[in-house]
Design an enzyme around this catalytic site. Structure first.
Site, PDB file in Angstrom:
ATOM      1  N   GLY A  56       0.850  -1.185   0.000  1.00 25.66           N
ATOM      2  CA  GLY A  56       0.000   0.000   0.000  1.00 25.66           C
ATOM      3  C   GLY A  56       0.877   1.223   0.000  1.00 25.66           C
ATOM      4  N   VAL A  82       2.612  -5.967   3.345  1.00 27.52           N
ATOM      5  CA  VAL A  82       2.361  -7.175   4.121  1.00 27.52           C
ATOM      6  C   VAL A  82       3.147  -8.316   3.489  1.00 27.52           C
ATOM      7  CG1 VAL A  82       0.620  -8.814   4.898  1.00 27.52           C
ATOM      8  CG2 VAL A  82       0.070  -6.392   4.811  1.00 27.52           C
ATOM      9  N   LYS A 102       2.900  -7.159   8.764  1.00 25.11           N
ATOM     10  CA  LYS A 102       2.766  -5.827   8.166  1.00 25.11           C
ATOM     11  C   LYS A 102       3.855  -4.937   8.715  1.00 25.11           C
ATOM     12  CE  LYS A 102      -0.314  -1.951   7.271  1.00 25.11           C
ATOM     13  NZ  LYS A 102      -1.719  -1.529   7.082  1.00 25.11           N
ATOM     14  N   ASP A 127     -12.473   2.526   5.570  1.00 19.75           N
ATOM     15  CA  ASP A 127     -11.874   2.058   4.309  1.00 19.75           C
ATOM     16  C   ASP A 127     -12.419   0.687   3.938  1.00 19.75           C
ATOM     17  OD1 ASP A 127      -8.457   1.656   3.042  1.00 19.75           O
ATOM     18  OD2 ASP A 127     -10.352   2.144   2.059  1.00 19.75           O
TER      19      ASP A 127
END
Ligand code: U8P
Length: 303
Positions: A25, A30, A49, A143
């Site tokens: 991201g 991750v 992560k 989100d």
């Protein structure tokens, strides 16, 4: 209690063996790792992560994300396993359960043939249950999107990625963010686009978008962003994109029903997309609406 605290495992970085990248991201990524203290490959596979940028803000946000996920205990939310203090790097790593089937989007691409309406409704009800639990903890996800739903098995999906999750203050019904950031406006309720206001009811709007993604089998050509941009015009640049989208929503334009989507299910989406947040159903009443649609779906599933 004391026992619960014991669950909060600390993973030693030297036993955390990198295998592959699972997802990426803006600020995080991750990785698939094996936690293998015995060094004989008998250790568990885990999803780890870590922050990409060690900017002050992201570090504080990451600590909040760890705090959030470690406080959640629900079958429909990805499980927290512990943290790993990486000596070299300043940052901490978040260790979670590894979900072997990956993201809902990838799963749909691969298994679309044997995912029938009943299974889509099963996934929808699981996401709804996860959101109901999140609401009971006074969290707004902010989100909720198919890209942030993971598949644990052919019959279980879980909500993941709490990077934007916020706690609603006790004396208020909504959370107002200060800066828009990388906003996924095509999943945003109107009040989130225009006033940066986020509530359980704005999560309900996003749930309606996830329902649309599910019944579009997460097909890239029917992606909410693509359908909105097709409507608005691809010549429009980002800041005014939000204004165009908001005006469309004010004029009562909504995403078109996905092909072969049962009318009852499209009707649920439309209720989630009521312009006024108080007119949208709660997650608990959404549960009933979904159960009710499940009753209509006699046809058995192949998969
Ligand atoms: C927001 C930025 S982010 O970088 O922090 N980030 C992206 C994010 C989006 C969300 N959610 N993400 C979570 C996971 C993830 N994946 C898994 N399993 C799998 C299993 C298989 C596969 C797979 O086949 O993949 C290929 C590329 C198609 C081969 C992928 C993932 N298990 C998990 N447990 C906890 C998290 C987690 C991946 N991406 C969160």
């Amino acid at each position: 209690n004391m026992f619960k605290k014991q669950q909060q495992d600390v993973f030693e970085e030297r036993y955390l063996r990198f295998i592959s990248v699972l997802g990426k991201g803006n600020f995080g990524s991750v990785d698939l790792c094996r936690y293998d203290p015995w060094g004989d490959n008998t250790g568990d596979l885990v999803a780890v992560k870590e922050l990409q940028s060690n900017k002050q803000t992201t570090m504080a946000d990451f600590q909040r994300e760890i705090q959030t996920i470690s406080s959640l205990h629900c079958d429909y939310i990805v499980k927290y396993k512990g943290i790993c203090y990486s000596a070299g790097r300043l940052s901490t790593k978040l260790v979670m359960e590894y979900l072997p089937y990956g993201s809902l989007i990838g799963y749909m691409e691969k298994h679309r043939q044997n995912v029938c309406t009943r299974k889509l409704l099963l996934f929808a009800s699981q996401i709804c249950k996860g959101m109901e639990y999140l609401q009971s903890m006074r969290y707004v996800h902010r989100d909720l999107a198919a890209r942030n739903v993971l598949v644990a098995s052919d019959t279980l999906v879980k909500i993941a990625d709490f990077g934007l999750t916020k706690i609603i203050p006790v004396d208020k019904e909504y959370y107002r963010v200060t800066q828009p950031g990388e906003s996924p406006i095509f999943w945003y309720a109107p009040e989130s686009i225009s006033e940066l206001k986020f509530s359980h009811k704005s999560d309900v709007w996003s749930f309606g978008i996830v329902l649309h993604e599910l019944f579009s089998y997460c097909d890239i050509i029917r992606n909410p962003k693509r359908l909105c941009i097709q409507k608005i015009g691809s010549y429009v640049q980002s800041p005014s994109m939000a204004i165009h989208l908001l005006n469309l929503l004010k004029d009562n334009w909504r995403l078109p029903a996905p092909p072969q989507c049962p009318p009852k299910v499209h009707n649920i989406m439309i209720q989630c997309w009521e312009f006024n947040s108080e007119d949208r159903p709660s997650f608990s009443s959404l549960q009933d609406l979904i159960e009710n649609s499940l009753l209509d779906e006699r046809e058995g599933c192949k998969g």
